[in-house]
Design an enzyme around this catalytic site. Structure first.
Site, PDB file in Angstrom:
ATOM      1  N   VAL A 173       0.842  -1.207   0.000  1.00  0.00           N
ATOM      2  CA  VAL A 173       0.000   0.000   0.000  1.00  0.00           C
ATOM      3  C   VAL A 173       0.872   1.249   0.000  1.00  0.00           C
ATOM      4  CG1 VAL A 173      -1.724   1.313   1.279  1.00  0.00           C
ATOM      5  CG2 VAL A 173      -1.952  -1.152   1.081  1.00  0.00           C
ATOM      6  N   ASP A 174       1.902   1.281   0.836  1.00  0.00           N
ATOM      7  CA  ASP A 174       2.818   2.420   0.834  1.00  0.00           C
ATOM      8  C   ASP A 174       3.474   2.595  -0.523  1.00  0.00           C
ATOM      9  OD1 ASP A 174       2.528   3.487   3.372  1.00  0.00           O
ATOM     10  OD2 ASP A 174       4.083   2.237   4.260  1.00  0.00           O
ATOM     11  N   LEU A 175       3.919   1.487  -1.125  1.00  0.00           N
ATOM     12  CA  LEU A 175       4.649   1.576  -2.392  1.00  0.00           C
ATOM     13  C   LEU A 175       3.751   2.037  -3.531  1.00  0.00           C
ATOM     14  CD1 LEU A 175       6.803  -1.654  -2.009  1.00  0.00           C
ATOM     15  CD2 LEU A 175       7.592   0.713  -1.787  1.00  0.00           C
TER      16      LEU A 175
END
Length: 385
Positions: A173-175
């Site tokens: 999700v962060d990436l």
């Protein structure tokens, strides 16, 4: 790493980066690799990922090193008026501001984009990376990758069928939020060439987590069935799974009937392609367990790496299931420049290859406040924490 003559596709673009942890820094490293000047503004205590280890090298955590090259570090304390004034001074000559504060934080400091920054710097592109956005039922709440994986349904479709929901092993999700932030910034900059005006880019972890639920969301919208966990298997395609061989697991990613026919021919079982249970993809999906037994009976007679290369060279998509170490050692990884080793630095290479203006690796990840003295900041803001 020294400066190079190659300016990069984004040479001349200045980005003020107020982000910490992963999504925002991943975004700005992409921009920096392609030539943008990145001013990483850190609080006196620094980006918390500087302490996220072990492993460490020369006082830097591997986590921080992985997403903070091609940046300068400046320490500013926005709780102090001098720090806020120094930020405004830097923004006067900048194109982009990226931040991942909790929504409303800039406004409390008197630096809201709509009320202040867009009026003072009409060409500025502002990108806000947040957990859930600024408004709505969850608006303004904090978000971290794993928690958002849980909240947006990603964990519910990851794992073995007889197991519980499982966090995806990388902070996906962060990436993907970092990627969408970089894309959003480029969209806004492209529009600015026509209008001459900046705008605000709103990218949330929650939205980005939902966006990668393909094909689970369209499957549910069409069928009404709640998607479940399928392990390594694909819900819509077969054979698309991990299979045992004599030596190691092999992942087959067979996407059509032609590829399946090639697979069965190479495994010397062409009759499977004519079997009514397996002649079409829909049949193979419905009879995936029987198909897996038939294929593994043949696959377990072969060495994984040797078979994987033979299959893929004959048009059957597949891959030996490798460890990270094995992937790094693979000659194609090096050929594609996906491991960077320069001036004592090691990291992941840039995946975007441009023919005339390739990515460059110009600056090592910076020490905290390393570049304060390079800029005309008020004396009280020059502390390195």
């Amino acid at each position: 790493m020294g400066e190079t003559k190659s300016g990069g596709a984004l040479a001349g673009l200045r980005v003020v980066d107020l982000t910490r942890v992963l999504g925002g820094p991943y975004c700005t490293q992409i921009l920096g690799d392609h030539g943008a000047e990145i001013l990483k503004i850190e609080p006196p205590g620094g980006d918390e990922t500087r302490a996220w280890g072990p492993p460490f090298k020369d006082g830097f955590s591997a986590y921080f090193l992985g997403v903070n090259r091609n940046k300068r570090s400046i320490v500013l304390d926005f709780a102090q008026e001098a720090g806020r004034e120094a930020l405004l001074h830097l923004l006067a000559d900048s194109d982009v501001l990226v931040e991942n504060f909790k929504p409303g934080t800039l406004e409390r400091w008197g630096l809201g984009f709509k009320e202040v920054l867009s009026q003072r710097f009409p060409r500025l592109v502002h990108c806000c990376v947040s957990g859930f956005g600024a408004d709505g039922p969850l608006g303004g709440l904090p978000g971290y990758d794993a928690a958002v994986q849980a909240a947006c349904g990603l964990m519910s479709v990851n794992g073995e069928p007889d197991g519980g929901p499982l966090r995806i092993g990388v902070p996906i999700v962060d990436l993907v939020t970092g990627l969408n932030a970089a894309l959003g910034i480029m969209l806004a900059l492209q529009e600015r060439t026509r209008s001459g005006k900046g705008q605000s880019v709103d990218v949330s972890l929650y939205d980005c987590g939902i966006s990668v639920l393909h094909p689970q969301i369209p499957n549910h919208l069409l069928s009404g069935k709640v998607p479940g966990r399928t392990g390594n298997a694909h819900p819509n395609i077969s054979p698309y799974d991990s299979y045992a061989t004599k030596t190691a697991p092999l992942f087959l990613a067979v996407g059509n009937d032609g590829q399946f026919a090639k697979l069965t021919s190479l495994l010397r079982c062409p009759h499977l392609a004519k079997d009514e249970r397996f002649a079409s993809n829909s049949g193979r999906v419905l009879n995936r367990d029987a198909l897996k037994r038939e294929l593994e009976e043949r696959l377990t007679q072969h060495d994984c790496e040797e078979l994987a290369e033979r299959l893929v060279r004959n048009g059957v998509p597949c891959g030996a299931v490798r460890s990270v170490e094995e992937m790094i050692r693979h000659p194609h990884t090096r050929h594609r420049g996906m491991i960077v080793e320069k001036d004592g630095y090691s990291g992941t290479g840039a995946p975007i290859k441009l023919s005339r203006t390739p990515a460059t690796y110009r600056r090592l990840p910076p020490a905290l406040g390393e570049h304060n003295t390079e800029f005309d900041l008020a004396p009280q803001t020059r502390s390195t924490g």
